[in-house]
Design a protein around this motif. Structure first.
Motif, PDB file in Angstrom:
ATOM      1  N   UNK A 110       0.621  -1.283   0.076  1.00  0.00           N
ATOM      2  CA  UNK A 110      -0.184   0.023   0.014  1.00  0.00           C
ATOM      3  C   UNK A 110       0.856   1.327  -0.049  1.00  0.00           C
ATOM      4  N   UNK A 111       1.776   1.185   0.804  1.00  0.00           N
ATOM      5  CA  UNK A 111       2.787   2.551   0.749  1.00  0.00           C
ATOM      6  C   UNK A 111       3.376   2.757  -0.535  1.00  0.00           C
ATOM      7  N   UNK A 112       3.822   1.534  -1.317  1.00  0.00           N
ATOM      8  CA  UNK A 112       4.358   1.702  -2.481  1.00  0.00           C
ATOM      9  C   UNK A 112       3.019   2.511  -3.612  1.00  0.00           C
ATOM     10  N   UNK A 113       1.884   1.550  -3.485  1.00  0.00           N
ATOM     11  CA  UNK A 113       0.896   2.210  -4.131  1.00  0.00           C
ATOM     12  C   UNK A 113       0.581   3.558  -3.772  1.00  0.00           C
ATOM     13  N   UNK A 114       0.587   4.290  -2.793  1.00  0.00           N
ATOM     14  CA  UNK A 114       0.342   5.558  -2.601  1.00  0.00           C
ATOM     15  C   UNK A 114       1.562   6.356  -3.375  1.00  0.00           C
ATOM     16  N   UNK A 115       2.760   5.957  -3.308  1.00  0.00           N
ATOM     17  CA  UNK A 115       3.876   6.587  -3.623  1.00  0.00           C
ATOM     18  C   UNK A 115       3.796   6.680  -5.258  1.00  0.00           C
ATOM     19  N   UNK A 116       3.211   5.671  -5.825  1.00  0.00           N
ATOM     20  CA  UNK A 116       3.087   5.764  -7.326  1.00  0.00           C
ATOM     21  C   UNK A 116       1.908   6.584  -7.698  1.00  0.00           C
ATOM     22  N   UNK A 117       0.891   6.809  -6.995  1.00  0.00           N
ATOM     23  CA  UNK A 117      -0.038   7.810  -7.203  1.00  0.00           C
ATOM     24  C   UNK A 117       0.468   9.189  -7.144  1.00  0.00           C
ATOM     25  N   UNK A 118       1.195   9.428  -6.144  1.00  0.00           N
ATOM     26  CA  UNK A 118       1.880  10.725  -5.900  1.00  0.00           C
ATOM     27  C   UNK A 118       2.792  11.188  -6.906  1.00  0.00           C
ATOM     28  N   UNK A 119       3.575  10.261  -7.490  1.00  0.00           N
ATOM     29  CA  UNK A 119       4.609  10.383  -8.598  1.00  0.00           C
ATOM     30  C   UNK A 119       3.658  10.790  -9.674  1.00  0.00           C
ATOM     31  N   UNK A 120       2.386  10.180 -10.171  1.00  0.00           N
ATOM     32  CA  UNK A 120       1.586  10.370 -11.254  1.00  0.00           C
ATOM     33  C   UNK A 120       1.110  11.862 -11.078  1.00  0.00           C
ATOM     34  N   UNK A 121       0.812  12.547  -9.961  1.00  0.00           N
ATOM     35  CA  UNK A 121       0.302  13.600  -9.320  1.00  0.00           C
ATOM     36  C   UNK A 121       1.406  14.819  -9.921  1.00  0.00           C
ATOM     37  N   UNK A 122       2.504  14.356  -9.310  1.00  0.00           N
ATOM     38  CA  UNK A 122       3.884  15.379  -9.425  1.00  0.00           C
ATOM     39  C   UNK A 122       4.057  15.494 -11.144  1.00  0.00           C
ATOM     40  N   UNK A 123       3.794  14.535 -11.843  1.00  0.00           N
ATOM     41  CA  UNK A 123       4.021  14.633 -13.117  1.00  0.00           C
ATOM     42  C   UNK A 123       2.870  15.180 -14.019  1.00  0.00           C
ATOM     43  N   UNK A 124       1.866  15.002 -13.493  1.00  0.00           N
ATOM     44  CA  UNK A 124       0.584  15.671 -14.238  1.00  0.00           C
ATOM     45  C   UNK A 124       0.065  17.011 -13.848  1.00  0.00           C
ATOM     46  N   UNK A 125       0.072  17.197 -12.528  1.00  0.00           N
ATOM     47  CA  UNK A 125      -0.519  18.495 -12.345  1.00  0.00           C
ATOM     48  C   UNK A 125       0.034  19.672 -12.355  1.00  0.00           C
TER      49      UNK A 125
END
Length: 328
Positions: free
Chosen positions: A189-204
């Motif tokens: 789950x921690x990895x899952x959250x990190x991957x979500x946040x990487x996507x936000x960092x790239x796309x927002x």
């Protein structure tokens, strides 16, 4: 969770693993000369009954049924630890919360976007949104609905509504993780959250500072304050930051020319490689987690391939989009 229960679960998982499609079968699908030929490949596979018994159904309906059956199985084998199934069913639940909220706010029907649930129904969500009756729904769903409606009244922003629901989705996932009390689940789950946040960092877009505070999720391996710091820095700074993490290669791939277009696939491949390469103990839940991710990846691949075949997409274009297959 008792070791004997885990062993029994992992025995069932092993049986299901043996039914995952081989690379040869996936290649046959990709190389099929027509949509009809691809369907014939499916009729010769472990998915045969879905395509044989539902010939009049749409592809979307067939894949919805496949997904629900997977979740039903997950609940069946995790009867004494439902949270292990809830973790994977949560995406449908909170997706449907978004749909029902948007219908209430906009007055437009989004029924074609709704997903069939396994444990919680659309009707239960509608009852909560329309009458405030929570029923069996998790507390996080109730809070998501309340805060999303309140936020829209203040900001008139559907984007904020979605982000608020996402926040409570991950809050729900974190609670389930605590219930599991497993280092395997926590790490996943921690990895899952990190991957979500990487996507936000790239796309927002960088000018949406107030939105960023809602978009980044806490509870991963990297702190929420670090994500906000990276959001305010140039891309190069993020590259330096990720150089010391497990996500370095993934980040480098994402920032290459054209990399963002392939980011979702890169994330799926990265996660699959991580899970399939892990040491799996018969006394741990990692085997179950790995299978569930692999099965979902397989369903995603099949959906992609069949819709592409029906649309006449070229073989090389399909191959570019297909995710990494599960390595047993």
């Amino acid at each position: 969770m008792a070791k004997d229960t885990l062993i029994q679960t992992n025995v069932q998982v092993s049986v299901r693993e043996s039914q995952l499609l081989s690379e040869e079968t996936v290649d046959r699908l990709i190389q099929a000369n027509s949509y009809e030929e691809a369907i014939q490949v499916m009729l010769d596979s472990s998915y045969a009954r879905y395509f044989r018994d539902n010939q009049a159904a749409s592809l979307s309906d067939i894949f919805a049924r496949i997904r629900v059956d997977l979740l039903d199985w997950a609940y069946e084998i995790n009867q004494h630890q439902l949270y292990l199934a809830d973790i994977f069913a949560a995406s449908e639940l909170f997706h449907n919360v978004k749909c029902v909220l948007k219908e209430k706010i906009t007055g437009q029907s989004l029924r074609e976007l709704r997903l069939e649930g396994s444990r919680y129904t659309i009707q239960e969500i509608e009852s909560l949104v329309q009458t405030s009756k929570q029923g069996r729904l998790p507390d996080e769903v109730r809070e998501a609905v309340y805060q999303a409606i309140s936020s829209f009244g203040e900001w008139r922003s559907l984007q904020r509504v979605e982000l608020i629901v996402d926040q409570f989705y991950f809050e729900y996932i974190r609670r389930l993780t605590n219930q599991a009390n497993s280092s395997d689940v926590t790490s996943f789950v921690q990895t899952w959250i990190d991957l979500h946040n990487i996507a936000v960092l790239l796309q927002l877009p960088r000018e949406q500072q107030d939105i960023a505070q809602l978009a980044f999720i806490e509870g991963g391996n990297i702190s929420e304050s670090s994500w906000m710091m990276l959001y305010q820095e140039p891309v190069e700074a993020a590259g330096q930051f990720f150089a010391t993490t497990d996500y370095h290669g993934l980040w480098q791939q994402a920032v290459e020319p054209g990399g963002l277009d392939q980011f979702d696939k890169a994330v799926d491949n990265w996660l699959m490689k991580r899970l399939s390469g892990a040491m799996i103990s018969p006394f741990g839940v990692e085997k179950y987690l790995g299978y569930m991710v692999a099965k979902q990846m397989e369903i995603k691949n099949l959906r992609l391939i069949l819709f592409a075949k029906r649309s006449g997409l070229a073989e090389d274009q399909i191959e570019k989009r297909v995710r990494r297959r599960y390595e047993l």
